[in-house]
Design a protein around this motif. Sequence first.
Motif: not given
Length: 514
Positions: A261-262, A279-287
């Motif tokens: 994924l990009s 549709y959904m868009e990138f928000e942040k990096d998580v773990e």
Amino acid sequence: MTRRSCAIYAVGAICALLLVSGIALMVAQVFRNLMQSRLKKEIVLVEGSRVFESWKTPPPPVFMEFFFFNVTNVEEFLKGAKPKVDQIGPYTYREYRYKDNVTMVDNGKKVSAYNTKSFVFLMEKSIGDPAVDTITTVNIPLWAVMNKAQGFKAFFMSMMIRNSKSNLFTTRTVHELLWGYEDPLLERISKSSSDVGKDFGLMYKKNESNDGEFVFHTGEQNYLDYGRIETWKGQRQLTFWSTNESNSISGSDGSAFHPFLSKDERLYIFTPDLCRTIYMEFEKDVEVKGIPAYRFTPPRSVLASKEENPANTGFCVTPKECLGSGVLKVSPCRNGAPVVASFPHFYLGDNKYVEAIGGLSPQRRHHQTFLDLNPTTGIIVRASKRAQVNILLNRIAGYPDTKFLNETIFPVMFLNESVVIDDASAERVHKLLTIVKVVSNFPLAIVGLGGILLLVFVILLIMAHQQKKEVKRIVFTKAAYTTSAEEDTSYTPVKEKDEGQNGTYIGMTAKTEQ
């Protein structure tokens, strides 16, 4: 050439070979491409693939939470006052989902399946007993009937409503509101209209049921098509809305996403409950449980008004029935009932909808829909789907009880469908990611080894150079010492002198300076 010199040159040659090959492999990304190619072949919807069984029967437990809005001032509201509600919940159910009747089609290029769901109540995760707890809320069947029966039909329907003793608001148990009850008005109408059922429930007939047949791409021909919907109920397009863009069936069903994924891409998800693709868009990096993930979430533009997002013009039921941002009237796919969908507490919606109802407080933490996806595999590691069911209330000619009402989008209930990857699945993902990381970074290990040998090579050169200097110093010192000794102790022979019969005498004389 000595053995030591040969060893030094050999170390230098190996060092150069490792550095050059390692850097070349890094630049060409050979191992990374090999690993990606391998994963693309593994993550496909075909028998025997790494993901096929978990796609058919997802192992992580899914929980469905229901929250209801209990109206506390019905009489005042019917006289024109601002309604007040209390949120009651959660009533939690374990959701069991699996793909049923899975069949390969189109020569194995696609796969058809039914998304079947069933629900089991969990008392330990709930606020109370749904069979006992009651909720006062909008009488949805009554409002649906009034919206359909207008004009000259309104007079006869008003009489039927009075005879059935139905009111604009009703008090029912949570279980009845969810799974169905026999409505007195619908019961009367069903006697004269066979296409109208007498039962109503927000989740009526949804237990142990499905949303219809889906046909998915397997992803074998193109990994970007993995899990992408080809048709739903045999249709490539919906027929509810007024534009092709609004009627499009795009993306996945929310259960599968392509690998690699990009952050720049949009994820499209078709939702039968909303009768549309979002549709959904990138928000942040998580773990999540040590697994890196990208969080994708629907932006405000998904449910924005046509003025704010012209692409949403096709979702207006009619030009006069265009609502503001944050809400979507889904009556075209709800048999004409004035049902409006939104995020909980009108999150991402216009403030006017929040301010019209006392007791609402939209918060991202509690009301946001999101997907946490591992970018390498596309696997869902955590997700939360949150949606709210509302009813559009307004004055309807021919029904006197509505004459004091202001147009209001009234909240009835919202749900939170959530999942977190289980420990066993998380461990498998960890192992897979470790393999991918090790193989992809193998050229880096080669470069590292080359760097170590380079250091050894430099040290050996320095040592060899120092040793050579030491040998020269020793040789020079020895040579100087030998010359001095010869000068001090050397003698020259002299000619023999005859001494008659006394024999030969050999004389030794000291060497003299010339």
